[in-house]
Scaffold this motif. Structure first.
Motif, short mmCIF file in Angstrom:
data_model
loop_
_atom_site.label_atom_id
_atom_site.label_comp_id
_atom_site.label_asym_id
_atom_site.label_seq_id
_atom_site.Cartn_x
_atom_site.Cartn_y
_atom_site.Cartn_z
N LYS A 186 -51.23 -11.91 49.10
CA LYS A 186 -52.09 -11.18 50.05
C LYS A 186 -52.62 -12.09 51.15
O LYS A 186 -53.11 -11.62 52.17
CB LYS A 186 -53.26 -10.52 49.31
N ASP A 187 -52.52 -13.40 50.94
CA ASP A 187 -53.02 -14.35 51.94
C ASP A 187 -51.92 -15.06 52.70
O ASP A 187 -52.13 -15.48 53.84
CB ASP A 187 -53.91 -15.41 51.25
N PHE A 188 -50.75 -15.20 52.08
CA PHE A 188 -49.66 -15.95 52.70
C PHE A 188 -48.43 -15.06 52.82
O PHE A 188 -47.53 -15.10 51.99
CB PHE A 188 -49.36 -17.21 51.90
N ASN A 189 -48.42 -14.26 53.86
CA ASN A 189 -47.32 -13.33 54.10
C ASN A 189 -47.12 -13.18 55.59
O ASN A 189 -47.94 -13.65 56.39
CB ASN A 189 -47.61 -11.97 53.44
N VAL A 190 -46.06 -12.52 55.99
CA VAL A 190 -45.72 -12.44 57.41
C VAL A 190 -46.75 -11.62 58.19
O VAL A 190 -47.00 -11.87 59.37
CB VAL A 190 -44.29 -11.88 57.59
N PHE A 191 -47.40 -10.66 57.52
CA PHE A 191 -48.45 -9.88 58.17
C PHE A 191 -49.63 -10.78 58.53
O PHE A 191 -50.18 -10.71 59.64
CB PHE A 191 -48.89 -8.75 57.24
N THR A 243 -54.83 1.25 50.61
CA THR A 243 -55.52 0.80 51.82
C THR A 243 -54.50 0.58 52.93
O THR A 243 -53.31 0.34 52.67
CB THR A 243 -56.28 -0.52 51.59
N GLN A 244 -54.96 0.64 54.15
CA GLN A 244 -54.06 0.47 55.29
C GLN A 244 -53.45 -0.92 55.32
O GLN A 244 -52.28 -1.10 55.65
CB GLN A 244 -54.82 0.78 56.58
N GLU A 293 -50.36 -8.25 45.19
CA GLU A 293 -50.13 -9.66 44.87
C GLU A 293 -49.96 -9.86 43.37
O GLU A 293 -49.04 -10.56 42.92
CB GLU A 293 -51.30 -10.51 45.37
N GLU A 294 -50.81 -9.23 42.58
CA GLU A 294 -50.80 -9.43 41.13
C GLU A 294 -49.58 -8.81 40.45
O GLU A 294 -49.08 -9.33 39.46
CB GLU A 294 -52.07 -8.84 40.52
N ASN A 295 -49.09 -7.69 40.99
CA ASN A 295 -48.07 -6.93 40.28
C ASN A 295 -46.69 -6.93 40.93
O ASN A 295 -45.69 -6.65 40.28
CB ASN A 295 -48.54 -5.48 40.10
N ILE A 296 -46.65 -7.21 42.24
CA ILE A 296 -45.37 -7.21 42.93
C ILE A 296 -44.95 -8.63 43.33
O ILE A 296 -43.78 -8.95 43.45
CB ILE A 296 -45.41 -6.28 44.17
N GLY A 329 -55.43 7.84 40.29
CA GLY A 329 -56.70 7.80 40.99
C GLY A 329 -57.02 6.44 41.58
O GLY A 329 -57.98 6.30 42.35
N THR A 330 -56.20 5.43 41.26
CA THR A 330 -56.43 4.07 41.77
C THR A 330 -56.15 3.99 43.27
O THR A 330 -55.18 4.58 43.75
CB THR A 330 -55.54 3.05 41.04
N GLU A 331 -56.99 3.26 44.00
CA GLU A 331 -56.67 2.91 45.39
C GLU A 331 -55.98 1.55 45.35
O GLU A 331 -56.57 0.55 44.92
CB GLU A 331 -57.92 2.84 46.26
N ILE A 332 -54.75 1.51 45.80
CA ILE A 332 -53.96 0.28 45.75
C ILE A 332 -54.38 -0.65 46.88
O ILE A 332 -54.46 -0.25 48.04
CB ILE A 332 -52.46 0.61 45.83
N THR A 333 -54.67 -1.89 46.52
CA THR A 333 -55.17 -2.89 47.47
C THR A 333 -54.18 -4.05 47.57
O THR A 333 -53.27 -4.17 46.74
CB THR A 333 -56.53 -3.43 46.99
N PRO A 334 -54.38 -4.95 48.54
CA PRO A 334 -53.52 -6.14 48.61
C PRO A 334 -53.56 -6.96 47.32
O PRO A 334 -52.55 -7.57 46.95
CB PRO A 334 -54.12 -6.92 49.78
#
Length: 333
Positions: A207-212, A159-160, A200-203, A191-196
């Motif tokens: 996804k909620d508390f980041n500089v973006f 995802t973007q 968060e779970e693997n890296i 085939g997976t679409e990688i999401t936030p």
């Protein structure tokens, strides 16, 4: 097809050049080509006697030429890979006689990271007669496109927002990004679409508390959310270094300045000038309504001052959290 893909395609066809001159500020593409040559040109049995990896700080030009002139043993060719070739800079001009008349049975791979040989020299002109690649640092927008293509080539999508999250956290370091994406490729099925959430779970990037998300909160002037995020940063300082935060915020306001200064331009042109995906223009539109040009300039100056304070310049004993809190208050109010 870009230059890296063209070189790899020729290597796959076994159309070899006696010399590969790989140079520039982005080490990732240099490694892609040199690693391919190291893994694939010779068989495992042939490598024992015919492949050598040498380092610029440990070898002389005379020794390098000697290795390159040796005949292959029970193989069609030899492979000599020179890593950290920049360390040879003072004497590398002495390689010119060999480059003028290289051994036809040797692949000499010169990995000249973070620089290049002076283009006016005879050596540089001779090297450019063979396979050469200038590996340039990518801009943020190009890095986002690269992530999409890198995953697409491996039968994944992203995802973007997830792509932007990676760049905001890891910067434009392709090596680091590729390492993290490779972890996801091991864990997630093709085939997976990688999401936030996957990130968060693997890296380990929230996804909620980041500089973006901090940028978005600032753009919308959502002070409570911005404070939540910097509290999380304070509790996880190791993963949220101050230079990373200030650099991202400075670049954010720099892009916002371009947006607010560019009246009447088409979205595609504006996104290209800002170096962002057009998908995110809507967020900058909201921020532009909250931050006039004069305020944007003020914010950029405050961010620079905060960066200096974080490095000990006129900072006194101010803590990480208080420094960020002071920055957010000055920006939003």
């Amino acid at each position: 097809m870009n230059e890296v893909e063209k070189i790899l395609a020729e290597l796959e066809k076994k159309n070899y050049s006696p010399i590969y001159y790989l140079y520039g500020e982005e080490p990732f593409f240099i490694d892609v080509i040199s690693d391919y040559i190291e893994r694939n040109v010779l068989s495992d049995d042939e490598k024992a006697f015919n492949q050598q990896i040498v380092y610029g700080k440990d070898i002389t030009i005379d020794a390098l030429i000697h290795y390159a002139r040796e005949y292959p043993m029970m193989a069609e060719r030899r492979v000599i890979i020179v890593k950290e070739a920049k360390e040879l800079n003072r004497t590398i001009a002495n390689l010119e006689p060999y480059v003028k008349n290289p051994s036809p049975t040797t692949l000499l791979v010169i990995c000249y990271k973070y620089g290049k040989i002076d283009g006016k020299t005879k050596l540089a002109k001779e090297l450019n007669k063979y396979v050469s690649l200038e590996s340039k640092k990518l801009y943020e927008s190009d890095t986002l496109k690269w992530i999409t293509k890198y995953l697409k080539d491996n039968n994944y999508t992203i995802t973007q927002v997830a792509s932007q999250l990676l760049v905001s956290f890891l910067g434009i370091d392709l090596g680091r990004i590729a390492n993290e994406l490779n972890k996801l490729k091991i864990i997630l099925p093709k085939g997976t679409e990688i999401t936030p959430s996957h990130i968060e779970e693997n890296i380990g990037i929230s996804k909620d508390f980041n500089v973006f998300e901090l940028q978005n909160a600032i753009g919308k002037k959502e002070f409570p959310k911005a404070m939540q995020i910097i509290k999380y940063f304070n509790e996880n300082q190791k993963d949220n270094a101050m230079p990373m935060i200030t650099e991202n915020l400075y670049q954010y306001f720099k892009k916002l300045f371009i947006y607010s200064s560019s009246i009447g331009k088409a979205d595609a042109e504006l996104a290209r000038e800002m170096g962002i995906n057009p998908f995110f223009l809507k967020d900058y539109k909201v921020a532009a309504m909250n931050y006039p040009l004069k305020k944007i300039s003020f914010c950029m100056e405050v961010i620079k001052q905060t960066d200096l304070k974080s490095k000990g310049v006129e900072s006194g004993s101010i803590s990480y959290y208080d420094l960020l809190k002071e920055l957010i208050v000055k920006i939003i109010f």
